[in-house]
Scaffold this active site. Structure first.
Site, PDB file in Angstrom:
ATOM      1  CE  LYS A  58      15.392   1.241  16.424  1.00 34.29           C
ATOM      2  NZ  LYS A  58      14.702   0.125  15.549  1.00 34.29           N
TER       3      LYS A  58
ATOM      4  CE  LYS B 274      18.367   1.936  14.096  1.00 35.52           C
ATOM      5  NZ  LYS B 274      17.341   1.097  13.526  1.00 35.52           N
TER       6      LYS B 274
HETATM    7  C1  PBG Z   1      12.772  -1.250  12.625  1.00 33.56           C
HETATM    8  C2  PBG Z   1      13.903  -0.385  12.315  1.00 33.56           C
HETATM    9  C3  PBG Z   1      14.337   1.095  12.135  1.00 33.56           C
HETATM   10  C4  PBG Z   1      15.583   1.277  11.595  1.00 33.56           C
HETATM   11  C5  PBG Z   1      16.377   0.112  11.558  1.00 33.56           C
HETATM   12  N1  PBG Z   1      15.239  -0.996  12.010  1.00 33.56           N
HETATM   13  C6  PBG Z   1      13.256   2.308  12.073  1.00 33.56           C
HETATM   14  C7  PBG Z   1      12.641   2.715  13.389  1.00 33.56           C
HETATM   15  O1  PBG Z   1      12.977   2.021  14.519  1.00 33.56           O
HETATM   16  O2  PBG Z   1      11.945   3.638  13.329  1.00 33.56           O
HETATM   17  C8  PBG Z   1      16.335   2.588  11.373  1.00 33.56           C
HETATM   18  C9  PBG Z   1      17.429   2.321  10.263  1.00 33.56           C
HETATM   19  C10 PBG Z   1      17.991   3.447   9.592  1.00 33.56           C
HETATM   20  O3  PBG Z   1      17.312   4.819   9.775  1.00 33.56           O
HETATM   21  O4  PBG Z   1      18.674   3.620   8.773  1.00 33.56           O
HETATM   22  N2  PBG Z   1      12.372  -0.769  13.888  1.00 33.56           N
END
Ligand code: PBG
Length: 323
Positions: free
Chosen positions: A195, A248
């Site tokens: 991520k 992601k």
């Molecule tokens: C929680 C999380 C996030 C997303 C999914 N889980 C936000 C972040 O990390 O700031 C992003 C999902 C999206 O942008 O659709 N930590």
């Protein structure tokens, strides 16, 4: 002489021919629809930058889930917007928290639909960071306890799969241990393994009300230029006990999806995040792109790159087109 013997256009001449040789196709069963659950009843608040997506109270979420199952969508991924936030993210691991209540309601009325839960603290902390703050940064090891407690309370509520998204080191092992210790041996972990600290999460932070109040997430989420490091993150998560891996965002990171597909033999997910969705919607609303075609091309190419499972805000629209 390849030409004129070989003519690549022969097999592109009609839709029937193209269809016969098409290498990749989408199926709704591989889609996961992210949903935002909020307190109240009858609440359905549209998210400004994400047309067609809503913050929904539990009753509305259940109705949405019935639609999703009717369209053949594989599952939903729940994010919670709690009544109150605090320093200790206590809403995240409260057995009666917003996500826990939603999971119970969905599993009792739409049992067939898989319910995945996002395991993270950023929606529940007053400062918006994904863990416990110490010395101006997120304290990794202290945060693991919150994550393990959250995953366990989701499993107790009936979650089919837990999906940690915080990017703390060691969270998969901590969660596996907590689940196993309480008898949840069969609850799979989908690790948001690679991520990245991406600008494309912008609209989500409005949707989940989870923008960090100071600094950013670069001390825990990955640096976008790094591919080898992504593989190492994924390898470590597998060693710790992850059942499935996720990359992601999706579209700007398709090289990572492909590398992961070639290297690992576990189910692989890719998350087409809020910013990817919003870009397509904004361009479509301006008349600059055809919405349906942009949606289907983006999803097809994420699958072609190697994703088995796609988390997408387009899940319902795409499933409707595929029906
Ligand atoms: C929680 C999380 C996030 C997303 C999914 N889980 C936000 C972040 O990390 O700031 C992003 C999902 C999206 O942008 O659709 N930590």
């Amino acid at each position: 002489m390849p030409f004129p013997t070989h003519r690549m256009r022969r097999l592109r001449r009609t839709e029937s021919l193209r269809s016969l040789v098409r290498e990749t196709s989408l199926e709704p069963r591989n889609f996961i629809l992210p949903l935002f659950v909020c307190p109240g009843e009858g609440v359905r608040r549209e998210i400004g930058a994400m047309p067609g997506n809503f913050q929904m109270s539990v009753d509305q979420i259940v109705a949405e889930c019935s639609k999703a199952v009717g369209l053949g969508i594989g599952g939903v991924l729940l994010f919670g917007i709690p009544e109150t936030k605090d320093e200790a993210a206590s809403g995240a691991y409260d057995d009666n928290g917003i996500v826990q209540r939603a999971v119970r309601a969905i599993k009792s009325s739409v049992p067939k639909l898989l319910v995945l839960t996002d395991v993270c603290n950023c929606e529940y902390t007053s400062h918006g960071h994904c863990g416990k703050i110490a010395g101006g940064d997120v304290d990794n090891d202290a945060t693991l306890e919150w994550l393990a407690a959250t995953a366990l309370s989701h499993a107790k509520a009936g979650a089919d799969i837990v999906a940690p998204s915080d990017m703390m080191d060691g969270r998969v092992a901590a969660i596996r241990k907590a689940l196993d210790g309480a008898g949840y041996l069969n609850t799979p972990i989908l690790a948001y393994a690679a991520k990245f600290a991406s600008v494309f999460y912008g609209p989500f932070r409005e949707a989940a009300e989870s923008a960090p109040q100071f600094g950013d997430r670069r001390s825990y989420q990955m640096d976008p230029p790094n591919a080898r490091e992504a593989l190492r993150e994924m390898e470590l998560d597998l060693e710790e006990g992850a059942d499935m891996l996720m990359v992601k965002p999706a579209m700007p990171y398709l090289d990572i999806v492909r590398l992961a597909r070639d290297r690992f033999d576990v189910p692989l997910a890719a998350y087409q995040v809020s910013g990817e969705f919003s870009m397509i919607m904004a361009a479509a609303r301006n008349g600059w792109l055809d919405e349906k075609r942009a949606m289907m091309e983006s999803l097809t190419c994420i699958k072609r790159a190697g994703a088995d499972i796609i988390l997408t805000y387009f899940a319902k629209q795409a499933a409707r087109l595929l029906a």
